[in-house]
Design an enzyme around this catalytic site. Structure first.
Site, short mmCIF file in Angstrom:
data_model
loop_
_atom_site.label_atom_id
_atom_site.label_comp_id
_atom_site.label_asym_id
_atom_site.label_seq_id
_atom_site.Cartn_x
_atom_site.Cartn_y
_atom_site.Cartn_z
N ASN A 54 -6.30 6.15 9.24
CA ASN A 54 -6.20 6.33 7.79
C ASN A 54 -7.17 7.43 7.39
O ASN A 54 -8.28 7.49 7.91
CB ASN A 54 -6.58 5.06 7.04
CG ASN A 54 -5.56 3.96 7.19
OD1 ASN A 54 -4.51 4.16 7.77
ND2 ASN A 54 -5.89 2.78 6.69
N GLY A 55 -6.81 8.23 6.38
CA GLY A 55 -7.73 9.24 5.88
C GLY A 55 -7.32 10.64 6.27
O GLY A 55 -6.17 10.92 6.63
N TRP A 80 1.36 7.04 5.22
CA TRP A 80 1.70 7.99 4.17
C TRP A 80 1.41 9.37 4.74
O TRP A 80 0.29 9.65 5.17
CB TRP A 80 0.85 7.78 2.91
CG TRP A 80 1.46 6.91 1.88
CD1 TRP A 80 0.98 5.73 1.42
CD2 TRP A 80 2.65 7.17 1.12
NE1 TRP A 80 1.80 5.22 0.45
CE2 TRP A 80 2.83 6.08 0.23
CE3 TRP A 80 3.59 8.21 1.10
CZ2 TRP A 80 3.90 6.01 -0.65
CZ3 TRP A 80 4.65 8.13 0.22
CH2 TRP A 80 4.79 7.04 -0.64
N HIS A 103 -24.14 19.19 -34.13
CA HIS A 103 -23.23 18.98 -35.26
C HIS A 103 -23.14 17.50 -35.63
O HIS A 103 -22.10 17.05 -36.12
CB HIS A 103 -21.84 19.54 -34.93
CG HIS A 103 -21.82 21.03 -34.79
ND1 HIS A 103 -21.59 21.89 -35.83
CD2 HIS A 103 -22.05 21.83 -33.70
CE1 HIS A 103 -21.65 23.14 -35.41
NE2 HIS A 103 -21.93 23.12 -34.11
N LYS A 110 -4.73 -5.14 -19.24
CA LYS A 110 -4.51 -4.06 -18.29
C LYS A 110 -3.47 -3.07 -18.81
O LYS A 110 -3.59 -1.87 -18.63
CB LYS A 110 -4.07 -4.63 -16.94
CG LYS A 110 -3.92 -3.58 -15.84
CD LYS A 110 -5.26 -2.91 -15.53
CE LYS A 110 -5.13 -1.83 -14.49
NZ LYS A 110 -6.36 -1.04 -14.35
N GLU A 159 -16.15 -0.60 -22.41
CA GLU A 159 -15.15 -1.56 -21.98
C GLU A 159 -15.76 -2.78 -21.28
O GLU A 159 -15.35 -3.91 -21.55
CB GLU A 159 -14.17 -0.89 -21.02
CG GLU A 159 -13.13 -0.01 -21.67
CD GLU A 159 -12.18 0.58 -20.65
OE1 GLU A 159 -10.95 0.53 -20.89
OE2 GLU A 159 -12.64 1.07 -19.62
N ARG A 187 0.82 -1.20 0.00
CA ARG A 187 0.00 0.00 0.00
C ARG A 187 0.86 1.26 0.00
O ARG A 187 0.37 2.36 -0.27
CB ARG A 187 -0.92 0.00 1.22
CG ARG A 187 -1.89 -1.16 1.25
CD ARG A 187 -2.50 -1.36 2.61
NE ARG A 187 -3.44 -0.33 2.97
CZ ARG A 187 -4.75 -0.40 2.76
NH1 ARG A 187 -5.26 -1.44 2.15
NH2 ARG A 187 -5.55 0.57 3.14
N LYS A 236 -15.82 3.69 -20.35
CA LYS A 236 -16.07 2.70 -19.31
C LYS A 236 -17.24 1.79 -19.68
O LYS A 236 -17.19 0.57 -19.48
CB LYS A 236 -16.37 3.40 -17.98
CG LYS A 236 -15.17 3.92 -17.26
CD LYS A 236 -14.35 2.77 -16.69
CE LYS A 236 -12.94 3.24 -16.38
NZ LYS A 236 -12.10 3.50 -17.57
#
Length: 607
Positions: free
Chosen positions: A98-99, A74, A502, A602, A486, A27, A483
């Protein structure tokens, strides 16, 4: 993405906490730490840098105890130093988080006025002091958390350890995931089932807004209204796979829901939320010496770059040329030595993007890249790397990598504006503050999934669809169409709304759904006029807007998806989420292979 682990165990937890944190290294992080109760007293060990530094600290200063919490961080608020590393603690508790706590500054001011003293630069310490104040006012640990959670604004996951409470952990989630692991006479807590795999294969996932009380014998879970609830326990495949789907049906769904967290960590790499400034050390480009930006990318990354073009030109007044990479190298574009060449790629291995990079390098240009894989070929061949911190993205259709690319581009546009003198320090702070709100807004939008899922039961029945948008919503319309193509195999096209007359208007009839992306901005009224043209021809409109836009439309729609009001600069990142969910749920209902759609890979490593 920060990593959280908590253990209410029967054996020494220090080595187990570190082992679990190692499983979360994918992570990304810049510091680590653990807090453990030793005979009821809180003890902490923290270290800057990699886990090996924490392990050395634990060898030199061992810890004993059977209950504890751990964290890999982080940096979001404050530099990545030991002083700012988690867990943060007071005499009464330790917390990992976290956050982003958006209102930490107001909380800190209030707490300091009440006599509480802070030791770090982080937003997390405001949580520690807030809960401590509730304890000082006579609340029990569980009551203190219950009272404090509604005062926190933002997106977060929390684990709290209390001094003197040898059989208690309290956890909460709002926007960032948390999993509960069920053991034999032990309970575990982790931000990812991967972290819990060495200890148990039975996992419960907290729902949005849940908070939980863990003891060795049980877990009690409450919803955001304080009602006791049950969350199903399930067998986890975490031990077998590096990245698991958790409680999601597909990796794509999981990656959509990871966006509040990964966007926050990406932004925090480039922005100092405490001071409201760009982290200049992480933007090693002198935009004042650049007279033009040449951006090249493919697919979803190209649409991210196209949105970035608006930001660079509006905020920094920096002219931008943008090309699809497969066309760029053959266009023989005249290039100036004062042009910065910027390449955007999730994998960093996209063949056409790499070929374009090498062409620019041959022309003597400085090369910069926005990539999610720092060890990739594009990264290695760049002069400057701007990493996205999305973590591994398994689903072929890009979701979190796209919004993290947007986060980087927005931060770079602000950096360019400051360097070029087109914005002052006050405007820089205003824009940074707006970007810090993204995780909260994203979390609110994810709650709209039941409504979006319902409209997809109609969308799955069509053969074609049209997406419209203006300004930054135009590239987002193209991304939405991509999206849908896909993963559902429904033919879709994205257009600038002003181009409707147009050509595309010829397609409109009562079988054609038209997805309109229209926040109530300065272009909204013009987009409404295009919607009226669609409605007059029987087109079925799915409108994505905000409350004001929904109120002022005055046009009958198949459905109107109402998002929160938000600053213009963050709208593309937030509006991307319903666009992704429309494609996802449509594909699910159609029974396609969502994570691995036919004919797609990918990473496109051939031209």
């Amino acid at each position: 993405m920060c990593g959280i682990i908590g253990i209410v165990g029967v054996s020494s937890v220090a080595p187990r906490l570190v082992d679990a944190l190692k499983r979360l290294e994918y992570r990304g992080y810049d510091s680590a730490g653990v807090a453990i109760l030793e005979d009821g007293a809180l003890t902490r060990r923290r270290a800057e840098g990699k886990l090996v530094n924490l392990e050395k600290r634990l060898v030199a200063e061992p810890m004993a105890g059977t209950i504890g919490i751990g964290h890999t961080r982080w940096a979001t608020h404050g530099a990545p130093t030991e002083r700012n590393a988690h867990p943060h603690a007071t005499a009464r508790l330790a917390v990992v988080h976290n956050g982003i706590i958006e209102n930490f500054a107001e909380l800190r001011t209030d707490l300091e006025a009440d006599g509480y003293r802070f030791e770090s630069d982080t937003d997390t310490e405001a949580v520690a002091q807030l809960v401590t104040r509730a304890l000082d006012h006579g609340r029990t640990p569980v009551e203190a958390v219950r009272e404090s959670l509604p005062k926190l604004k933002g997106a977060f996951a929390l684990a709290i350890l209390f001094a003197g409470e040898n059989n208690l952990l309290v956890a909460a989630r709002k926007g960032s995931p948390l999993a509960i692991g069920h053991g034999e006479g032990e309970m575990f807590l982790g931000s990812d089932a991967i972290a819990l795999a060495p200890f148990t294969d039975t996992v419960s996932y907290l729902d949005e807004g849940d908070w939980a009380v863990l003891t060795r014998e049980s877990v009690t879970i409450y919803d955001e209204n304080g009602a006791q609830v049950t969350r199903a326990a399930q067998k986890s495949a975490g031990a077998a796979f590096l990245v698991s789907k958790g409680n999601h049906r597909h990796f794509m769904e999981k990656e959509i829901h990871e966006q509040p967290e990964v966007i926050s960590h990406t932004l925090a790499h480039y922005l100092d939320f405490t001071r409201g400034r760009v982290r200049s050390e992480n933007v090693p480009v002198d935009f004042a010496r650049i007279d033009r930006l040449a951006i090249s990318a493919c697919g979803t990354a190209f649409y991210a770059a196209s949105i970035g073009k608006y930001w660079f030109e509006q905020i920094a007044r920096l002219p931008v040329d943008i090309d699809i990479a497969s066309e760029f190298r053959y266009r023989e574009m005249p290039l100036s030595k004062d042009t910065l060449a910027l390449f955007v790629s999730q994998s960093g291995e996209t063949a056409d993007t790499l070929a374009s990079l090498r062409y620019c390098k041959s022309q003597g240009l400085k090369i910069a890249s926005i990539v999610n894989v720092k060890e990739s070929t594009i990264a290695r061949e760049s002069d400057v790397i701007f990493p996205t911190l999305a973590g591994p993205e398994v689903g072929v259709a890009s979701t979190k990598a796209f919004t993290c690319q947007l986060a980087v581009l927005a931060a770079l546009a602000i950096a360019a504006g400051k360097a070029r003198g087109t914005i002052d320090e006050k405007e820089e702070q205003r824009l940074v503050r707006h970007l810090s709100e993204i995780p909260r807004f994203a979390n609110e939008v994810l709650r709209l999934s039941p409504q979006i899922e319902a409209v997809c039961r109609e969308l799955m029945l069509v053969k074609h669809a049209l997406y419209l948008g203006r300004g930054t919503s135009f590239p987002l319309a193209m991304e939405g169409a991509l999206k849908l193509k896909e993963i559902s195999y429904i033919h879709a096209e994205g257009y600038a709304a002003g181009e409707l007359k147009h050509g595309p208007i010829a397609l409109i009839d009562d079988t054609m759904p038209v997805i309109v992306i229209a926040p109530h901005d300065k272009l909204y009224e013009k987009t409404v006029s295009n919607m009226q043209e669609v409605a007059a021809r029987g087109g079925r409109i799915i409108l994505i807007t905000d409350a004001r836009g929904a109120k002022e439309t005055g046009i009958k729609t198949l459905d109107t998806i109402v998002l929160p009001d938000m600053p213009d600069i963050i709208a593309p990142l937030i509006y991307a989420l319903p666009v992704q969910m429309l494609a996802y749920y449509t594909a699910v209902f159609m029974g396609t292979d969502v994570d691995q759609p036919r004919n797609l890979a990918k990473s496109v490593t051939v031209e």
